[in-house]
Design an enzyme around this catalytic site. Sequence first.
Site, short mmCIF file in Angstrom:
data_model
loop_
_atom_site.label_atom_id
_atom_site.label_comp_id
_atom_site.label_asym_id
_atom_site.label_seq_id
_atom_site.Cartn_x
_atom_site.Cartn_y
_atom_site.Cartn_z
N PHE A 220 0.87 -1.19 0.00
CA PHE A 220 0.00 0.00 0.00
C PHE A 220 0.90 1.23 0.00
O PHE A 220 1.70 1.42 0.91
CB PHE A 220 -0.91 0.02 1.23
N ASP A 329 9.23 2.82 1.62
CA ASP A 329 8.07 3.63 2.03
C ASP A 329 7.87 3.41 3.54
O ASP A 329 7.35 2.37 3.96
CB ASP A 329 6.84 3.19 1.23
N THR A 381 2.07 23.85 -4.08
CA THR A 381 1.85 25.12 -3.38
C THR A 381 2.47 25.12 -1.98
O THR A 381 3.32 25.95 -1.66
CB THR A 381 0.34 25.43 -3.28
C1 PLP Z 1 2.92 2.62 3.77
C2 PLP Z 1 1.98 3.72 3.40
N1 PLP Z 1 2.28 4.50 2.35
C3 PLP Z 1 1.49 5.52 1.98
C4 PLP Z 1 0.32 5.79 2.66
C5 PLP Z 1 -0.56 6.93 2.21
O1 PLP Z 1 -0.52 7.95 3.13
P1 PLP Z 1 -1.70 9.05 3.16
O2 PLP Z 1 -2.92 8.34 3.63
O3 PLP Z 1 -1.20 10.07 4.14
O4 PLP Z 1 -1.84 9.58 1.80
C6 PLP Z 1 -0.03 5.00 3.75
C7 PLP Z 1 -1.27 5.28 4.49
O5 PLP Z 1 -1.76 4.53 5.28
C8 PLP Z 1 0.82 3.93 4.14
O6 PLP Z 1 0.53 3.16 5.17
#
Ligand code: PLP
Length: 500
Positions: A220, A329, A381
């Site tokens: 994700f 990530d 922005t």
């Molecule tokens: C591993 C990971 N990356 C990206 C995101 C996306 O973050 P956001 O919800 O702040 O856009 C999440 C959100 O849960 C996440 O767990």
Amino acid sequence: MLFLLRFHVHVKRTTNHICSKTKTLLFRSRYISKAAAKAQLDYDYDGPLMKTTVPGPRSQFIFMKQKNKNVGAVNFFCNYDDSRGNYLVDVDGNRMLDLYTQISSIPIGYNHPALLKLMANPNNLSTFVNRPALGILPPENFPDKITESLISVAPSGMTRVQTMACGSCSNENAFKSMFIWYRNKERGHNSPSEEDLSTCMINQAPGCPDLSILSFMGGFHGRTMGCLATTHSKIIHKLDVPSFDWPIAPFPRLQYPLEEFTRENAQEEARCLEEVEDLIVKWRQKGRPVAGIVIEPIQAEGGDNHASPDFFRKLRGIARKHGCAFHADEVQTGGGSTGKFWAHEHWGMEDPADIVSFSKKLLSGGYFYRDELQPYRIFNTWMGDPSKNLFLAEVLNVIRRENLLEEVARSGKALLDGLYDLQAQFPGLLSRARGQGTFCAVDVCDAATRDRILLQTRDKGVILGGCGESSIRFRPALIFRDYHVHLFLNIFSDVLAHNK
Ligand SMILES: Cc1ncc(COP(=O)(O)O)c(C=O)c1O
């Protein structure tokens, strides 16, 4: 009490060895988690206090009033004035121990006194009132605040950071940085050709090149268009949205506890790594080379799936061998809940990644990058929010002053041990307990039972989160102590007994 305490210890030591008849006999008694000393947090409540089921009548009333808004996902309405420490209070006066903390985004609990003090300081007022367009008009103290906050926790090998608003927006821009880096590498310089310039305006190659990002099944990375192409956790996120033809590798499906299945898990990881290399080669042959690989150190939304440090080290090596950037990530894993500030620190590498993205517990989104990935043409922005960096600097002070990473390691061990006990006690309900620090999870026998257990536990005063198909995930704040673990375990075991 002493008897119960000994009983608990006895159960724990012998679970794996006693015959099933004895097991049945032992487990007829209710699990009693040992009572830990009360946490010394003067801003925390003593325990949950429930007045209604959740959502209570006031929540339901407000919900009805909001009928014309998008409130389908709302659980209940909250009273953030009265919420404190580890406890979230709702509009019906229910006080719940929060082990989910706004989808894992509250670092040091609700209304932490250190943060309230920052708000009360008149010198900070203009930072809260005026939100600048940081890319063109940053405040004088912005570089210092970034050094004090984000740069002080920069991952190994990185001294540069780009702030952004949220997790998706951080990943989206990190992907763009990887593409631009890759194209400059292909060209051998930073100057685009005339053809690049004319074709990019009509979405054609070579200006808009056919490049790809390799991601993993179950991953994700957010819900914006580029991120969504690398998100593969739930159908509902993706349905009806056009996407890119980018390679998707299998993420290892490991057996837990990890220490007991090292051989099997190593085989599974080798299978996935082989697939990664095959995909990189295939996509290059297709004319859509892999510019970057994106991966979570622990797949979170997708079900709290772990992989070993060896897997990540080898994956990093594969990225390097094929000239792909490597993006960790850490939007959910970053900020301390695994017992280290960054989950990738568990890999033990000096050069863990080319890009590390963050958000959630770091309050501001953004990404760290190695010098070569200098983000040309990355702009929007706000590009972050200086008030969040102010808070983050203070959060980091609290983490250091109160040794919160050590606390996380301690309470995480108590939590995981408790989950092991409970899965031994309720084998028909729970399995695959796993975790690092307090970043823990356990599987429930099926999704319907998981959802029911989550609601019943909430009605008893503990908020948990779901993830994957039928897992429960634990995402407490960094101020979660042994005392809270045992409060939770006792409530949870009652709920499980009710569902047996
Ligand atoms: C591993 C990971 N990356 C990206 C995101 C996306 O973050 P956001 O919800 O702040 O856009 C999440 C959100 O849960 C996440 O767990």
